[in-house]
Every structure is written in C-alpha cells, then in structure tokens.
Design a protein around this motif. Structure first.
Motif, PDB file in Angstrom:
ATOM      1  N   ALA A  84       0.834  -1.203   0.000  1.00 39.20           N
ATOM      2  CA  ALA A  84       0.000   0.000   0.000  1.00 39.20           C
ATOM      3  C   ALA A  84       0.868   1.251   0.000  1.00 39.20           C
ATOM      4  O   ALA A  84       2.041   1.227   0.393  1.00 39.20           O
ATOM      5  CB  ALA A  84      -0.910   0.006   1.219  1.00 39.20           C
ATOM      6  N   ILE A 101      -5.384   5.905   0.526  1.00 35.88           N
ATOM      7  CA  ILE A 101      -4.479   4.758   0.448  1.00 35.88           C
ATOM      8  C   ILE A 101      -4.751   4.037  -0.862  1.00 35.88           C
ATOM      9  O   ILE A 101      -5.911   3.840  -1.243  1.00 35.88           O
ATOM     10  CB  ILE A 101      -4.678   3.797   1.635  1.00 35.88           C
ATOM     11  CG1 ILE A 101      -4.209   4.456   2.942  1.00 35.88           C
ATOM     12  CG2 ILE A 101      -3.893   2.502   1.424  1.00 35.88           C
ATOM     13  CD1 ILE A 101      -4.382   3.585   4.169  1.00 35.88           C
ATOM     14  N   TYR A 103      -3.646   0.467  -3.011  1.00 35.19           N
ATOM     15  CA  TYR A 103      -3.014  -0.854  -2.972  1.00 35.19           C
ATOM     16  C   TYR A 103      -2.761  -1.339  -4.395  1.00 35.19           C
ATOM     17  O   TYR A 103      -3.616  -1.177  -5.272  1.00 35.19           O
ATOM     18  CB  TYR A 103      -3.912  -1.877  -2.268  1.00 35.19           C
ATOM     19  CG  TYR A 103      -4.280  -1.553  -0.846  1.00 35.19           C
ATOM     20  CD1 TYR A 103      -3.536  -2.053   0.222  1.00 35.19           C
ATOM     21  CD2 TYR A 103      -5.396  -0.765  -0.566  1.00 35.19           C
ATOM     22  CE1 TYR A 103      -3.888  -1.763   1.535  1.00 35.19           C
ATOM     23  CE2 TYR A 103      -5.751  -0.469   0.749  1.00 35.19           C
ATOM     24  CZ  TYR A 103      -4.998  -0.973   1.793  1.00 35.19           C
ATOM     25  OH  TYR A 103      -5.348  -0.679   3.088  1.00 35.19           O
ATOM     26  N   TYR A 109      -5.462  -1.719  -9.167  1.00 32.65           N
ATOM     27  CA  TYR A 109      -5.242  -0.948  -7.943  1.00 32.65           C
ATOM     28  C   TYR A 109      -6.562  -0.742  -7.203  1.00 32.65           C
ATOM     29  O   TYR A 109      -7.612  -0.563  -7.811  1.00 32.65           O
ATOM     30  CB  TYR A 109      -4.641   0.421  -8.280  1.00 32.65           C
ATOM     31  CG  TYR A 109      -3.312   0.328  -8.997  1.00 32.65           C
ATOM     32  CD1 TYR A 109      -2.111   0.345  -8.294  1.00 32.65           C
ATOM     33  CD2 TYR A 109      -3.267   0.206 -10.385  1.00 32.65           C
ATOM     34  CE1 TYR A 109      -0.885   0.260  -8.955  1.00 32.65           C
ATOM     35  CE2 TYR A 109      -2.049   0.122 -11.054  1.00 32.65           C
ATOM     36  CZ  TYR A 109      -0.873   0.136 -10.326  1.00 32.65           C
ATOM     37  OH  TYR A 109       0.330   0.035 -10.986  1.00 32.65           O
ATOM     38  N   THR A 175       0.292  -3.699   3.963  1.00 32.94           N
ATOM     39  CA  THR A 175       0.035  -4.549   2.802  1.00 32.94           C
ATOM     40  C   THR A 175      -1.385  -5.096   2.898  1.00 32.94           C
ATOM     41  O   THR A 175      -1.984  -5.122   3.977  1.00 32.94           O
ATOM     42  CB  THR A 175       1.009  -5.738   2.701  1.00 32.94           C
ATOM     43  OG1 THR A 175       0.876  -6.561   3.875  1.00 32.94           O
ATOM     44  CG2 THR A 175       2.446  -5.266   2.577  1.00 32.94           C
ATOM     45  N   ALA A 185      -6.246  -6.005   4.988  1.00 32.90           N
ATOM     46  CA  ALA A 185      -5.115  -5.087   4.915  1.00 32.90           C
ATOM     47  C   ALA A 185      -4.604  -4.783   6.317  1.00 32.90           C
ATOM     48  O   ALA A 185      -5.397  -4.536   7.235  1.00 32.90           O
ATOM     49  CB  ALA A 185      -5.525  -3.792   4.224  1.00 32.90           C
ATOM     50  N   THR A 187      -3.516  -2.295   7.922  1.00 30.55           N
ATOM     51  CA  THR A 187      -3.493  -0.844   7.958  1.00 30.55           C
ATOM     52  C   THR A 187      -4.483  -0.361   9.010  1.00 30.55           C
ATOM     53  O   THR A 187      -5.252  -1.154   9.561  1.00 30.55           O
ATOM     54  CB  THR A 187      -3.873  -0.258   6.578  1.00 30.55           C
ATOM     55  OG1 THR A 187      -5.087  -0.884   6.127  1.00 30.55           O
ATOM     56  CG2 THR A 187      -2.782  -0.501   5.546  1.00 30.55           C
TER      57      THR A 187
END
Length: 362
Positions: A84, A101, A103, A109, A175, A185, A187
């Motif tokens: 990411a 964000i 990825y 994407y 990631t 993810a 995140t």
C-alpha cells in the motif's frame, strides 16, 4: 435520515449513539468513549468504516493514470504486489483534494478515499481518466470494518477460516491481500497494529458479532478521532483541504519528487512553494495544565506577528492531558500560547505525533 451501513442495526442493538457523519448515520460511541479508546490501546477495538469509499482502478493505463493523479508514485509498488501507498490527490494549485491509500493488486489498484469527499473525488478521478484505458469502479457492495489494537490480529484469526488466518499471518505492515471476495489489509487509523477488512455486505453483521463474542470491543467515531490524533494522523477538512498544500500539512514525505519527469497534478505549484520556502508548518502542541485544546483556537508564537490556529485538539486519554495539532508560522519551536476562552495558556511545541503502539512519544 442519512445513509446507513450494513451494520446499522448492529450498532443500534449494541447501544450505539448515532450521529450524522458526512451524510452517514454512524455511532459516536457505545457508552464510554474513553473506555473504547483504552480498549484499542490495550486490547482490541472494532470500528465500522463502511462509510469510506472503495474504488477499484483497472485497465491498461491504470498505472500511468495513477502516476499522474497522485503526488506519491505507484511505480514504487511495481515489484510489491499487495503493498500500500499513502498519498494526496492534488488540484493544479497544489491543494489537497483528498488523502487516500492505494493498494497494488496484481496489475490493478484499489483506492480508499474519505466519505465526506466522495462526490468530488469520483468526479475528479473520472475527469482525469478521460482519453485513457482506465476503468473506475466504486465497490458499493462491500462493507469495511477495522479491528485495531495489540490483540487484533490474534483475535481476528480465531474468527475466520484457516485459509484466511494463514493469509493474515502473511501480511506485513501496510500490505493487503484479496481472498474469495474478502480483502484483508494490515493498515489502520489509530497508531496501533491491526486490520482493515473489506467483505460482502451480507457477511458483515455475522462477522461483526463473532468478533464481539471473541472479546473485541465495538468503538465509535469519538474514540477513532482521539486515537488518530494521538497518533498524529491528519483528518481531511482539519489538517488539510483543497486550499492547503501537503507541504503545510506535514505530508511532504508523501510527495515523490523523483523521477523529475513524472508530471503529477500539482507538481508545478509544489515546486514553486518548495523554492520559496513554506510560510506555515504543522506542529504538535501539549498542554499539561488545566484546559482542553480545541480546533479553531488561536496560537501565538513568540517572535512572530502572525497567529497560528489549532486544526485538531482533544484531551488525550492515554497521556492524561490535552494535545493538539496546529498550523503555525514556519520555524516555530519551544513554547507558545493558546487562547482558551480569553485566557492565554502556555503550551509546548512538539513533533505532531504523541502516542504509537500504546507508548508516549512526548
């Protein structure tokens, strides 16, 4: 009545206090906002973030398109599928249309943008795609939840299939991986380790309940805001907006200046600002005495005739005193004062991050 996520009834059943947030009916808390905050720092908390906008970008020109659209460079992700990137999407004047964000997922994407900026984001993205082989697909059928805290990964793995638990073990920080229509993810927006999970709306209520049954505490927007502020994470509309440069929002690190031939939108304006030198900077403020720092309060820096302003402020549950982020004249350091209800309260100027992984940074 605003938009409702697939978890709306789950919030009502759990005693969530619902408020309007960017046109969505969302829980501000489920009783004690401070306790929800502490649970994330010490154990694990669960957030409904289905109001966020998920956009998949595909097509032969997707990479070329995003390299121009974003201030950061998706070419950095070329050999890192799943990785990411945090970036600003700028206008021609260098103002921040949104922060997001993106990825990289095996030739296509996934972009996640803010709910309050959805309409203008999608319009801008569509406008910039003109003439390119690019497909912009908003994934409105997906729900999104965030599980954050030191126990988050461990508990989520107990609530999903063995295959998905194995996938979670493979994730490094920042990631994401897709599996059977679900997306995991590593995140978040709290300064803690954890996961953001995208899944079909029909699956969301049962997964939400399974996580609660496993000991994760549901948390509302109030705790999400105090957590992100402690972590020094910007909030769109506060630390940056269409008229604010990323250079004035502590986001210079998200600008990929190299290679110089990449002509991303807003580059010319940012280069001019960099040559001239920034007039303002985003800093952290700490008030250890009595009082609470709030957005909009003015900040006076010794030696400067110009006044700064607090962009976000709150009482920090982790630290036990008030903190803030503020835009002040460049070069400010040491001590300053904030006008709180007509009284000038002394504050310390620090780096704009206060807590990470439960540990104080100031």
């Amino acid at each position: 009545m605003g938009h409702r996520t697939a978890l709306y009834q789950s919030h009502i059943d759990a005693g969530g206090k619902m408020v309007d947030f960017g046109g969505w009916d969302m829980p501000i808390n489920y009783g004690s906002q401070i306790e929800e905050h502490h649970q994330v720092r010490r154990h694990a908390g669960l957030f409904d973030v289905s109001h966020m906008t998920v956009v998949d970008v595909t097509g032969a020109d997707a990479r070329q398109y995003l390299r121009r659209l974003l201030a950061n460079d998706v070419a950095r992700l070329d050999d890192k599928p799943g990785k990411a990137l945090y970036s600003a999407m700028l206008n021609e004047a260098g103002g921040v249309i949104d922060d997001l964000i993106v990825y990289h997922l095996q030739g296509w994407y996934r972009v996640i943008v803010n709910c309050a900026t959805r309409d203008k984001d999608l319009a801008w993205m569509s406008q910039q795609a003109s003439g390119l082989d690019v497909h912009i697909n908003e994934r409105t059928e997906l729900s999104m939840m965030a599980v954050q805290g030191p126990k988050a990964l461990e508990i989520v793995k107990q609530c999903v299939s063995a295959g998905r638990a194995e996938l979670i073990d493979q994730l490094s920080v920042f990631t994401g991986k897709d599996e059977g229509g679900w997306f995991f993810a590593r995140t978040g927006y709290t300064g803690e380790d954890g996961l953001e999970i995208l899944l079909p709306e029909a699956d969301a209520p049962s997964v939400w309940q399974a996580l609660i049954d496993a000991g994760v505490v549901p948390c509302g927007l109030g705790a999400r805001d105090t957590l992100r502020l402690e972590a020094g994470m910007n909030l769109y509309g506060h630390e940056m907006d269409d008229a604010t440069s990323p250079l004035a929002a502590n986001m210079g690190w998200t600008i990929a200046w190299e290679p110089t031939e990449r002509d991303f939108i807003g580059r010319g304006a940012l280069e001019a600002q960099r040559r001239e030198g920034a007039s303002d900077t985003l800093v952290g403020l700490v008030l250890t005495g009595r009082g609470v720092l709030r957005a909009g309060q003015s900040v006076r820096v010794p030696g400067s005739e110009r006044t700064g302003v607090i962009t976000s402020g709150t009482f920090s549950p982790t630290l036990g005193y008030s903190i803030a982020m503020a835009r002040v004249p460049a070069g400010a350091s040491g001590e300053a004062s904030v006008d709180v209800r007509g009284k000038a309260l002394a504050v310390s100027i620090v780096k704009p991050n206060f807590v990470r992984h439960g540990q104080a940074l100031v």
